[in-house]
Design a protein around this motif. Sequence first.
Motif, PDB file in Angstrom:
ATOM      1  N   ILE A 277      84.019  19.480  88.478  1.00 14.34           N
ATOM      2  CA  ILE A 277      83.220  20.503  89.172  1.00 14.34           C
ATOM      3  C   ILE A 277      83.913  21.864  89.083  1.00 14.34           C
ATOM      4  O   ILE A 277      83.276  22.898  88.840  1.00 14.34           O
ATOM      5  CB  ILE A 277      82.984  20.104  90.642  1.00 14.34           C
ATOM      6  CG1 ILE A 277      82.048  18.891  90.718  1.00 14.34           C
ATOM      7  CG2 ILE A 277      82.405  21.271  91.448  1.00 14.34           C
ATOM      8  CD1 ILE A 277      81.919  18.289  92.101  1.00 14.34           C
ATOM      9  N   LEU A 278      85.226  21.863  89.248  1.00 16.87           N
ATOM     10  CA  LEU A 278      85.986  23.116  89.194  1.00 16.87           C
ATOM     11  C   LEU A 278      85.907  23.755  87.802  1.00 16.87           C
ATOM     12  O   LEU A 278      85.868  24.982  87.675  1.00 16.87           O
ATOM     13  CB  LEU A 278      87.441  22.837  89.574  1.00 16.87           C
ATOM     14  CG  LEU A 278      88.271  23.995  90.138  1.00 16.87           C
ATOM     15  CD1 LEU A 278      87.585  24.656  91.318  1.00 16.87           C
ATOM     16  CD2 LEU A 278      89.648  23.476  90.552  1.00 16.87           C
ATOM     17  N   TYR A 349      90.155  29.066  81.688  1.00 16.70           N
ATOM     18  CA  TYR A 349      90.300  28.232  82.884  1.00 16.70           C
ATOM     19  C   TYR A 349      89.412  26.993  82.873  1.00 16.70           C
ATOM     20  O   TYR A 349      89.794  25.941  83.390  1.00 16.70           O
ATOM     21  CB  TYR A 349      90.005  29.069  84.135  1.00 16.70           C
ATOM     22  CG  TYR A 349      91.005  30.171  84.361  1.00 16.70           C
ATOM     23  CD1 TYR A 349      92.353  29.886  84.577  1.00 16.70           C
ATOM     24  CD2 TYR A 349      90.607  31.508  84.351  1.00 16.70           C
ATOM     25  CE1 TYR A 349      93.271  30.906  84.777  1.00 16.70           C
ATOM     26  CE2 TYR A 349      91.525  32.527  84.564  1.00 16.70           C
ATOM     27  CZ  TYR A 349      92.855  32.224  84.767  1.00 16.70           C
ATOM     28  OH  TYR A 349      93.768  33.227  84.966  1.00 16.70           O
ATOM     29  N   SER A 350      88.219  27.092  82.311  1.00 13.92           N
ATOM     30  CA  SER A 350      87.317  25.928  82.285  1.00 13.92           C
ATOM     31  C   SER A 350      87.954  24.766  81.529  1.00 13.92           C
ATOM     32  O   SER A 350      87.928  23.618  81.982  1.00 13.92           O
ATOM     33  CB  SER A 350      85.979  26.298  81.638  1.00 13.92           C
ATOM     34  OG  SER A 350      85.267  27.197  82.451  1.00 13.92           O
ATOM     35  N   VAL A 351      88.540  25.073  80.384  1.00 15.17           N
ATOM     36  CA  VAL A 351      89.216  24.027  79.599  1.00 15.17           C
ATOM     37  C   VAL A 351      90.457  23.545  80.339  1.00 15.17           C
ATOM     38  O   VAL A 351      90.775  22.341  80.335  1.00 15.17           O
ATOM     39  CB  VAL A 351      89.591  24.563  78.198  1.00 15.17           C
ATOM     40  CG1 VAL A 351      90.387  23.512  77.410  1.00 15.17           C
ATOM     41  CG2 VAL A 351      88.337  24.951  77.428  1.00 15.17           C
ATOM     42  N   LEU A 352      91.160  24.463  81.005  1.00 13.77           N
ATOM     43  CA  LEU A 352      92.353  24.085  81.771  1.00 13.77           C
ATOM     44  C   LEU A 352      92.026  23.006  82.803  1.00 13.77           C
ATOM     45  O   LEU A 352      92.717  21.977  82.880  1.00 13.77           O
ATOM     46  CB  LEU A 352      92.933  25.315  82.459  1.00 13.77           C
ATOM     47  CG  LEU A 352      94.211  25.135  83.288  1.00 13.77           C
ATOM     48  CD1 LEU A 352      95.043  26.406  83.244  1.00 13.77           C
ATOM     49  CD2 LEU A 352      93.910  24.811  84.755  1.00 13.77           C
ATOM     50  N   PHE A 353      90.960  23.217  83.585  1.00 14.76           N
ATOM     51  CA  PHE A 353      90.619  22.228  84.615  1.00 14.76           C
ATOM     52  C   PHE A 353      90.048  20.952  84.008  1.00 14.76           C
ATOM     53  O   PHE A 353      90.197  19.866  84.582  1.00 14.76           O
ATOM     54  CB  PHE A 353      89.668  22.843  85.637  1.00 14.76           C
ATOM     55  CG  PHE A 353      90.303  23.933  86.464  1.00 14.76           C
ATOM     56  CD1 PHE A 353      91.456  23.685  87.191  1.00 14.76           C
ATOM     57  CD2 PHE A 353      89.774  25.218  86.483  1.00 14.76           C
ATOM     58  CE1 PHE A 353      92.069  24.684  87.935  1.00 14.76           C
ATOM     59  CE2 PHE A 353      90.377  26.223  87.226  1.00 14.76           C
ATOM     60  CZ  PHE A 353      91.538  25.959  87.948  1.00 14.76           C
ATOM     61  N   ALA A 354      89.431  21.068  82.832  1.00 14.69           N
ATOM     62  CA  ALA A 354      88.983  19.862  82.122  1.00 14.69           C
ATOM     63  C   ALA A 354      90.179  19.030  81.663  1.00 14.69           C
ATOM     64  O   ALA A 354      90.167  17.795  81.734  1.00 14.69           O
ATOM     65  CB  ALA A 354      88.111  20.251  80.925  1.00 14.69           C
ATOM     66  N   VAL A 355      91.231  19.711  81.222  1.00 15.57           N
ATOM     67  CA  VAL A 355      92.469  19.011  80.837  1.00 15.57           C
ATOM     68  C   VAL A 355      93.106  18.356  82.063  1.00 15.57           C
ATOM     69  O   VAL A 355      93.628  17.236  81.977  1.00 15.57           O
ATOM     70  CB  VAL A 355      93.448  19.983  80.143  1.00 15.57           C
ATOM     71  CG1 VAL A 355      94.810  19.317  79.916  1.00 15.57           C
ATOM     72  CG2 VAL A 355      92.875  20.456  78.815  1.00 15.57           C
ATOM     73  N   CYS A 356      93.057  19.046  83.196  1.00 11.09           N
ATOM     74  CA  CYS A 356      93.549  18.454  84.448  1.00 11.09           C
ATOM     75  C   CYS A 356      92.785  17.170  84.771  1.00 11.09           C
ATOM     76  O   CYS A 356      93.389  16.159  85.166  1.00 11.09           O
ATOM     77  CB  CYS A 356      93.391  19.445  85.601  1.00 11.09           C
ATOM     78  SG  CYS A 356      94.541  20.833  85.575  1.00 11.09           S
ATOM     79  N   ALA A 357      91.461  17.212  84.627  1.00  9.06           N
ATOM     80  CA  ALA A 357      90.638  16.021  84.877  1.00  9.06           C
ATOM     81  C   ALA A 357      91.014  14.892  83.917  1.00  9.06           C
ATOM     82  O   ALA A 357      91.101  13.721  84.321  1.00  9.06           O
ATOM     83  CB  ALA A 357      89.156  16.371  84.731  1.00  9.06           C
TER      84      ALA A 357
END
Length: 382
Positions: A277-278, A349-357
């Motif tokens: 979601i983030l 940032y969108s890819v960053l949080f996708a990598v976190c997921a």
Amino acid sequence: MERIWTKSFIQMTLSMLMLFMGFYLLLPTLPLFIKEIGGNEAQIGAAAGAFTITAVLFRPLVGGLLDRYGRRPFMLGGFLVFILSMYLYDWVGGLLSLFALRVLHGASWAFTTTAVSTSVTDVIPESRRGEGMGWFGMAMTLAMATGPMLGVWMLDNGSFHALFLAATGLSVVAFLLVAPVRIPFQPKKAGGKIEMFDKSVLPVTVCLFFLAVAYGGITTFLPLFSESIQVNPGTFFLVYAISLTLVRPIAGKLSDRIGERYVIVPALIVTILSLVILSFAGGLLSVMIAAVLYGIGFGAAQPALQVLNLRLVPPHKKGVANASFMTAFDLGIGLGAIILGWVSQLMGYSVLFAVCAASVAVSVLLFIIMQSLKSGKQKQAG
């Protein structure tokens, strides 16, 4: 039912609150202090790295010492050096002395946090360990939610001198709270080498590492991301802290009643959902939804993993187990911030949080595989 809220447990929990509050006063303000004495962005990062690396290097040794010689001497000694470190910031005049102090502070952090976190497991009844660790962890959550804001406010309305004295004062209060506590752990007789690791905790610590990578991404880059979409960064952390505070005792009770594995997997899945979601968030509502879900997921998974980690070792190795757990967490945060910094710079940032997921997805997959292998071995043994 055995009691959790004993005098010893309350004093240790309040001590941890004061200790972390002092630590979080410095977290957002120390970079400003480093710039004031002539440092740049690279030196700010190096100062943070010196602290974390020192703590990571010392933790395994601390765990072995706690199990061999007992908790109390290292806990009290660590506190005294921690207090001295806090006070010495007020005397720093240049970058060289600052880096030396960061090493000393990192070592004292390893001793105090590992010793107190291990000691509190000695005073919590085993049948209610999940619930007890949930409540104990709330002290750190409250400090994380309020400490940085208080530190910035103090600096805006005072000086670095007042800030460092306040951090020192909180550390002294933490020491006074924990000093009289009697710890029931009895150290084993000296003999043989000091054990600094037990391979039985490796599966849980690896899972925690990948969870901590995402946590490092959140704490480091969420403020910058929030500003880029014109959302107050404090909103996420406030909502996250409230959500986490509410879920910890509930998740702790559930893990005691039905087992940690039945809490960990759903909690990690909720954490993944929050990060997805983030990665698509474009405004306040989506950021708040992500904060609620992240608080629920991380708030339930982290203490349940810690309790499971303790169950994997005999009682005389709890120090080693806790040290391994905290080392994995520190490493995940530190390496996560570095790796995700590159991701952010190259892909946003969108890819960053996708990598976190994806990192948390690796954690949950490893946990499921670990549990399947364990069940298979138990069936073969039976």
